[in-house]
Structures are given as structure tokens and as C-alpha cells.
Motif scaffolding. Structure first.
Motif, PDB file in Angstrom:
ATOM      1  N   LYS A  94       0.855  -1.183   0.000  1.00 57.68           N
ATOM      2  CA  LYS A  94       0.000   0.000   0.000  1.00 57.68           C
ATOM      3  C   LYS A  94       0.894   1.237   0.000  1.00 57.68           C
ATOM      4  CE  LYS A  94      -3.844  -1.966   2.661  1.00 57.68           C
ATOM      5  NZ  LYS A  94      -4.689  -1.798   3.873  1.00 57.68           N
ATOM      6  N   HIS A  96       2.324   4.487   1.532  1.00 61.10           N
ATOM      7  CA  HIS A  96       2.569   4.756   2.945  1.00 61.10           C
ATOM      8  C   HIS A  96       2.181   6.167   3.363  1.00 61.10           C
ATOM      9  CE1 HIS A  96       5.788   1.389   2.668  1.00 61.10           C
ATOM     10  NE2 HIS A  96       4.578   0.912   2.830  1.00 61.10           N
ATOM     11  N   ALA A  98      -1.012   9.216   2.992  1.00 64.13           N
ATOM     12  CA  ALA A  98      -2.438   9.352   2.707  1.00 64.13           C
ATOM     13  C   ALA A  98      -2.654   9.737   1.244  1.00 64.13           C
ATOM     14  CB  ALA A  98      -3.062  10.386   3.632  1.00 64.13           C
ATOM     15  N   LYS A  99      -3.806   9.356   0.724  1.00 64.19           N
ATOM     16  CA  LYS A  99      -4.065   9.483  -0.705  1.00 64.19           C
ATOM     17  C   LYS A  99      -3.951  10.910  -1.220  1.00 64.19           C
ATOM     18  CE  LYS A  99      -9.076   9.647   0.080  1.00 64.19           C
ATOM     19  NZ  LYS A  99     -10.374   8.958  -0.199  1.00 64.19           N
ATOM     20  N   TYR A 116      -5.242   4.912   2.577  1.00 61.84           N
ATOM     21  CA  TYR A 116      -3.967   4.369   2.101  1.00 61.84           C
ATOM     22  C   TYR A 116      -4.260   3.433   0.932  1.00 61.84           C
ATOM     23  CZ  TYR A 116      -2.182   6.424   6.363  1.00 61.84           C
ATOM     24  OH  TYR A 116      -1.850   7.323   7.333  1.00 61.84           O
TER      25      TYR A 116
END
Length: 244
Positions: A94, A96, A98-99, A116
Motif C-alpha cells: 500500500k 505509505h 495518505a491518498k 492508504y
């Protein structure tokens, strides 16, 4: 491996000319006793900008250029975009961050995307991004050399179509290298590793800890990938150690 923060690139260009129809140069003809280059087809193409690499950085650059109506060509040596994410990343990977810190310019993630982003969703996002901005990379095209002409103020980049065996010499005002910082394996020299009776693999070929259940596994390296892989091995029942 997945720790990334992307910012919108700032592009300042001057004296850009639109790409014309490529100038085709006849192929060399090869005979058994010939000293000419065998079976090669050469072409020359003038472009404003050549982008090398169709990963996130290359795609983001292409989208920004499209947004500014600036012509470009993008080449990629693999047969797909984001090959590192598709082919050389473990299953549970994923982002690491935040989007909101990992989206590419001019296109956000879907509103229902998790904070994530997992690998599969990130790859889909890149595919949607490519389609949205009509990015058409020249796949299976590798760069063999690049030279800057100080007098003409331009780049000469020799590329090879690995499927067709043809060579194109791009003349570009600007060259963008977006081939990635970790797209190749980095395996340290470890004494007697060749005689190790077990399996030794690089993290780029690791997918899941399922096949290592019940085994003793040593992970070398404690970066993002090393720590996540060690955790994944442990959750699948491997006796896991890590060298920090």
C-alpha cells in the motif's frame, strides 16, 4: 518502496515547434559479405519533448503537457505502464502516505477510495489516468543513447523498438528522464551466498508469505519493503528474522 510524495511539475518552455511527419531513411540492405549494419531500419523524428518512462512520474509529466497543449512523445521499455507496480511489487503493498499526498496532477482518487491506497487500486488509478489524458506510450522501446548538442540546443536520443528491431533517432528540445530511482535490483555482495542451500530472492520477486509458512526466513534490510515483507512472512506462519 511505496513511500512517495508527488507534486505538480512546473514547466517552462520556449521556442517549441510542432512535431512534423517523421523523416524516414531507407533501411540498410545486408548481404553475406556486406560490412553495412544488418537488418536495421532507421528513422528520424523531431519532437518538442521526449519522456523516458511510463511510470507515475512519466505519466504525470505527460498529463501536465497535455493540459498545456504541448506536444510530446513518451517511450517505455516494458509492455505496460507502471511495470514496477504491476510486476515487481508484493501483494499487500500500500502507499505509505495518505491518498491526498499521492495523487497525480489534475485527477483525484475516487471519493470512496481508502486513505492508504493498495497496489491494485493504484494500478487501476494509473490506467484511468492514462486513458483520461489520452497518453499513448511507445511500449517496448528502450533508449540506447542520448547526446546534447550545445550548438543546436537540442537532444539526440537513439531508441530501439524491441518488437520490430527498428531504431528511431529522436531530436528533442527537452528530455525528461522518468525511469525511476529503484527500478533495478540492488543485491549486495554476500560471501558464500552462492553455496547457500536455501532459496535466496530479491524483494522485487516476492509476492506473498503463503509459500513460506513454517520456514525460517531472514530478511536483509529494514526499509519500508523489508519491514512489510517481514511482517507479511510472520502473519503467514514463517519463522522470521530481520537484519537491521
Amino acid at each position: 518502496m511505496a513511500h512517495m510524495r508527488l507534486s505538480h511539475p512546473k514547466i517552462h518552455l520556449v521556442n517549441i515547434q510542432q512535431t512534423k511527419t517523421p523523416l524516414l531513411i531507407p533501411a540498410y540492405h545486408h548481404t553475406p559479405n556486406s560490412t553495412t549494419l544488418p537488418n536495421l531500419v532507421f528513422a528520424m523524428e523531431n519532437v518538442a519533448i521526449l519522456i523516458v518512462g511510463a511510470g507515475p512520474a512519466g505519466l504525470a509529466t505527460a498529463a501536465c503537457l497535455t493540459h498545456l497543449s504541448i506536444p510530446y512523445v513518451i517511450v517505455e521499455r516494458e509492455d505496460c505502464n507502471a511495470s514496477l507496480w504491476r510486476n515487481r511489487a508484493y501483494d499487500r503493498l500500500k502507499l505509505h502516505l495518505a491518498k491526498e499526498f499521492c495523487e497525480l496532477p489534475h485527477m483525484s482518487y475516487p471519493a470512496d477510495a481508502p486513505t492508504y491506497i493498495p497496489k491494485t487500486l493504484f494500478v487501476k488509478y494509473l490506467d484511468d489516468y492514462t486513458a483520461c489524458f489520452h497518453i499513448q506510450p511507445k511500449y517496448l522501446t528502450c533508449v540506447e543513447s542520448s547526446t546534447y548538442d550545445n550548438d543546436k540546443k537540442c537532444w539526440s536520443i537513439v531508441t530501439r523498438d524491441m518488437a520490430e528491431g527498428t531504431t528511431i533517432n529522436f531530436i528533442a528540445k527537452f528530455l525528461v528522464v522518468a525511469s525511476g530511482e529503484n527500478n533495478g535490483e540492488n543485491i549486495p555482495v554476500i560471501p558464500e551466498l552462492d553455496s547457500f542451500p536455501g532459496e535466496a530472492i530479491h524483494s522485487s520477486t516476492y509476492k506473498s508469505g503463503k509459500s513460506f509458512s513454517g520456514m525460517s526466513v531472514l530478511v536483509i534490510g529494514s526499509g519500508n519493503s523489508g519491514m512489510e515483507i517481514a511482517y507479511n512472512l510472520a502473519t503467514h506462519g514463517a519463522n522470521t528474522s530481520i537484519v537491521i
